[in-house]
Each structure stands twice: as C-alpha cells, then as structure tokens.
Scaffold this active site. Sequence first.
Site, PDB file in Angstrom:
ATOM      1  N   HIS A 121     -26.621  23.945  -4.599  1.00 36.68           N
ATOM      2  CA  HIS A 121     -25.708  24.030  -3.461  1.00 36.68           C
ATOM      3  C   HIS A 121     -24.860  25.297  -3.572  1.00 36.68           C
ATOM      4  O   HIS A 121     -23.819  25.302  -4.242  1.00 36.68           O
ATOM      5  CB  HIS A 121     -24.797  22.798  -3.426  1.00 36.68           C
ATOM      6  N   HIS A 166     -25.605  24.840   2.743  1.00 35.06           N
ATOM      7  CA  HIS A 166     -25.061  23.724   1.958  1.00 35.06           C
ATOM      8  C   HIS A 166     -25.888  23.398   0.718  1.00 35.06           C
ATOM      9  O   HIS A 166     -25.376  23.494  -0.400  1.00 35.06           O
ATOM     10  CB  HIS A 166     -24.945  22.464   2.823  1.00 35.06           C
ATOM     11  N   GLU A 171     -11.183  -2.880  -4.028  1.00 36.18           N
ATOM     12  CA  GLU A 171     -12.069  -2.994  -5.183  1.00 36.18           C
ATOM     13  C   GLU A 171     -12.742  -1.670  -5.532  1.00 36.18           C
ATOM     14  O   GLU A 171     -12.860  -1.323  -6.713  1.00 36.18           O
ATOM     15  CB  GLU A 171     -13.150  -4.055  -4.928  1.00 36.18           C
ATOM     16  N   HIS A 213     -18.651 -16.119  -0.241  1.00 36.59           N
ATOM     17  CA  HIS A 213     -17.907 -15.901  -1.476  1.00 36.59           C
ATOM     18  C   HIS A 213     -18.637 -16.411  -2.714  1.00 36.59           C
ATOM     19  O   HIS A 213     -18.133 -16.271  -3.824  1.00 36.59           O
ATOM     20  CB  HIS A 213     -16.530 -16.579  -1.388  1.00 36.59           C
TER      21      HIS A 213
END
Length: 704
Positions: free
Chosen positions: A57, A292, A438, A500
Amino acid sequence: MTAPTKEDIVRTREPLDMTTPADRERPGIDATALDELCVNTVRALAIDAVERARSGHPGMPLGAAPAAYVLWSRFLRHNPADPAWPDRDRFVLSAGHASMLLYSLLHLSGYDLPLEELQRFRQWGSQTPGHPEHGHTPGVETTTGPLGQGFGNAVGMAMAERIMAERFNRPDLDIVDHHTYVLCSDGDMMEGVSAESASLAGHLGLGKLICLYDANGISIDGPTDLAFGEDVGRRFEAYGWHVGTVDDGNDLEALELAIRAARDESERPSIIIVSTHIGFGAPTKQDSAAAHGSPLGADELAGWRTAQGWPAQEFFVPEPARRRFEEIADGGAALESEWLRRFDRWAEAAPDLAVDWSRTLGRSLPFEWATHLPDLSGRGPMATRKASGTVLAALAPALPELAGGSADLMESNNTAMPTELPFTRDHAGRYVHFGVREHAMGSILNGMSLHGGLRPFGATFLIFSDYMRPAIRLAALMGQPVIYVFTHDSVALGEDGPTHEPVEQLASLRAVPNLVVIRPADAEETAEAWKVALERLEGPTAIVLTRQDVPAQDRERFAAASGLARGGYVLGEIGALSNRLPDAAPDLVVMATGSEVSIALSAAEILAAEGICTRVVSMPSWELFAGQPQSYRDSVLPRSIRARVSVEAAGPQGWHRWVGEDGRIVGLDRFGASAPGPVVMAELGFTPERVAQEGRIAVRTAGR
C-alpha cells in the site's frame, strides 16, 4: 505560557536546491529543506519496498509521511536502542496497511531493522510483514491491520499509563509520564470499534491520547463519500475530544502547532484531522483509489522521482537525512538516560515500589500469591460465575497489577472488586466500567496488556464473545495474557432464550490458535482455572462459567480439582470392573465439561446398576489437555477403551477428536429456547438418562 505561532516555527534560511543528489549531500542544509528531504526519504523507502515486493500500500505512506515525520522528529519520546524503555511514548499505526511508513521510520531512526529487511518487504521470514506484527519487528507496539483495532489498543495503552502513574508516581518523582499517539485512516474512522473506543476515551478524559487522522478521502472502492459523509470532527467533539485540524498535510509547521496544542490539552483526548493526498506526488494516481493497495508501477514511480528530484537508485538514503535521524535517535537516548537518573532517585526513595515495579513489568506474580486463592470446597451448589467472583475479590488485593471489568454486566458476571475504586476521569482505579462496548473492551484489554505492568481481564456473556472475536484473535496472535470471563455459558441460562443462549461459541473459541478455553465443572475447578490463567503468560485465556448453580464434586471420593491444570483428568470410576485382571479397564469413558460433568456422573450411576463400569473424565480445557504428553493423555483416555461419550451443552464440532469413530456425542445441533433453564436442558436431551442411553450404544458399538 503562550502557544507558539506558525511564524515562531517557520525556518527563514535560504532553501536548498533539491534538483540533484549532489546538492543534497552538501553540508549546511537549510532546516526546512532538510525536513523535506527526510520526509521524501521516508516516502521513497516505502514506495521502493512496495514496488520490489510487487505488493503493498504506497498511497498512505506518500500522503501521511509529513505528519509521521513531524511526530517522530519533534515530539515522540523513544529510544531506538531500547525499544522496551517503559516510559517511552507509544506510537500505534492503526492503519496497518501503511506498514512501510512505519518500517521506514523504524529503520531511519536506528531500530534494529536493517535496510535489507525493507528490501525483503512481505517476503517469507522477513522482519517486514505486510501488516505490523508485535514481537516480530523491533519498535512495533501492536499488531494492526484489521482497521480500528489499533485505535482501541491506543485507548488501552493510555488507560494503562494512567493506572501505572497513579500506582507508582510520587511527588516530584514521576517515572510514568508518557503519551500515546495513534495514526488512523478513513477506514479506522468508519469501523465501529473506533467509535466505541473513542466514546469511552472521551468519557474518561484520557488527555495523553492523541490521534492523527489521515483524512485523504479515499478508500479501496473509491472516494469515501460513496459510503462515509459524516463530520468526524463534530462526532469526536460529541465524544468529549479536543479536535484540531491541519488543512494541508504537507505543512510541517502547521502539523507541529496542532500536535503542540494537543499535548497542551490535558483534560481531553485529542484528534487532529489532517487533510492529505493519498499517493502524494504520483503523476496520475494521486488522490485516487489506484494508489491505495497496489504498487505504483515503474512509470508512475519514475514520475514521482522526477517530480521530487529524486535519484533513480532504489532504497536511496541521502546522508543528511541519515544524520538527521541519527540526531533524533541520540536525543531519545538522552531522554532515557535522564529518566534512568530520575528512576534511581525514585527507587531509593521507594524501594518497595521499585521491587513491585520490576516484578510487574516482568510479569512475575507475587511470592505465594496462590495462598490468597479461596478454599471453595464444601460450599454446596454454586454457580461457577459466583465462584469466579469470590476468587477475583480475594485476589484483587494481592495482585495490584490485576485490572479490568465488565461490559455493563458487573453483577451478572460477578466481576466486582470490592477493595478497588473504579477508573474515572478523576481517579485511575483498577476496575473499569467498559459500558456496552464488548468490541472496544477486547481491543482496549489488548492495549493495556501491551503497555506492560498490568494483567487485564474483561467479562461479558459467552454469547457476546462474538462481538469481541477480532480482538481475541489478535490477543492470541500477539501472545498477550489477557483473561476473558465469559458467563451464562449454555442453554441452561433459560428464559432469555436463544438470542442469549450460546451454542456455537465454544467451538468457535477453541478454533483460535493460542487461546486456552477453560470450562470448569464446579467452584473448586473455577479457582484452579483462575490460577492457570494468571500463570499463563504466552497467550490469552477464556474462563467459561455457568449462570446456574452446579453441585460441588465429592473431592474425597473423586480426584482433586488441581487436575484442571492438565486440561482433562479422571474424576472417578463408577461401577464394578467386569474384568478383574490387574490391568482391567472400564467399559466406557464419559467425558464432559462444565455443568454437564454432574450429568455425566449421574449417568454413570445409572449404568453402574446395569453392570457397566464408567470412567468419568472432567475435560475443562481441550487446549491444555492436548498439550500434555501422549502418555498422560493415554492414561486418561486409554486407546483400549473405544466406547466413549462426550457431553456438552454446545455444538458438537471438535469432539470427534476425543471420542473417536465409535464414540457418541451429546451436543446441540440447533438453537435453544426460552423457558426455565432445567426445562430447556431436559427438552434438549441433557439428562442422565439420555447420556446413559448413548453410553449403552457406545458399548455395544465398540464390542462389535
């Protein structure tokens, strides 16, 4: 003190004619021209390496080199001769695809990264992999490439700096006083983990965290406005950050002013939005996605060299630039020398702290620390999450390096540290309220661990480990001893239902190399699980825990819980051996983890009444068991016993390794349901009767 203006910084000497290499070699180069020479040296090394590798890159190194050079030459406190200096500033390249920008800076600054390694960019066995890897290349603070992860790591490093400063600094003797810098791309700003991490950093007022945002407006697909049109500055202001801007990413003095302003801001983290040109100087590829992720190509590279007055020689480093970077390295060595003198004064004034400093930086545990583990024998039925909370509360005062928290589930995960204050804007306590974040929690834990001096832990429900998976994988890749506490580990959690109730998560975690997963069967095994996790230094550990109570095993009748450290052990044999010979073996092996161990024991009692002798194996950690000598594994799972059954309230993937071709697996091939936990377990077949029936089938099959 009045901040310097741009006019205060601008160099006024005559600029150097940079049209020929000979001009660059002459002594007495003007400071502005020398800076430009150094910037172009960084650029040239990066694009040459990408071109030789035919992969990489080049765009961001060309555009972001000025900002990185100003940071490294005028602000970054580091010593290339000692990459592990504890009080160095941390530099994180969150945009890991721009790795050659970092490798160029490391090489020129004097890190142990020879030019030959730049020439072997992205090749087998080189020190210059496609994306930076911690522990592989000197000076690389963290493994980056998955965008946004480095940003979260930097937040964790800044948090660790505050915790360590609060613990070790004394009046007029600061031995922990450094900044964390992170260089990000447009892609980093798009990733959700950056948003989570930035929100927490602003809330906590991490004033020593500074982000340089390379805003070049280009991503792989094309202009970022194809999918990204928000005002990043206003977003970060809303997060509580100080926001600076540099309209021209090539303006070195403007960059310096912006970084100085960020350093002067002590109450808020800072982001500097630097407008740059991807592929700067490439004749046709500048400001396009073509710059890029692919080499420039021979014609474009030649055009860049012509435009910059750069020689055709590959990996050319002008001597004035080499000397300038050597001066920067010498300055870093002087900074560490001054710190060492201050450290000696501090150690003389606080000898006990000095001993603790060396111990924690070396990741050694205190002498006889394990004596603080609570005795959980004879406690009766107890959820292993509650047992874990008891262990954590007992260990926190004895392990001052233990730091972490929960993703807004402290009471459910049982992660409270009653003796510790929380981490806030005003106090760097060891308990962290991560909020419902999380993914950020996982990434921040990695940064805390990488910083050094802390043993971080983080907790959530097992089902939400999915949100953390990228960070867990990177912790394993980097060998960081992060501890994960995952509770509510099966369909037995009940009423919350299938959204869950984890099914595939255990198999998914077990698939991660270098991650140890431990699912203890009772309170005593839980204490042992914490002991194993804290003593393990070469990678992360996941402790997987029940919501519901589980019976304590009869340790006088069965084996000691210390067998957990070997991953699997014979808990007991139930029923009379059908063969009375000295080397007689049981008829059946039933192996189980966690709450299903008690089901296995009950099934063995049923089979014993039918004359089938059953060996029950508690197998809390496949990884630990697989790491044992073959002789030990054969002693637990004798090859002569082909009749085997596994029991685990989770997906069956992987169990065939242990049960063999004749074995039976009691697992889940569906999602759970909403009902009381015992009902769900019974309806889905996790009963002693079902296990006993599978045992009978296994015995018949093995005897054919």
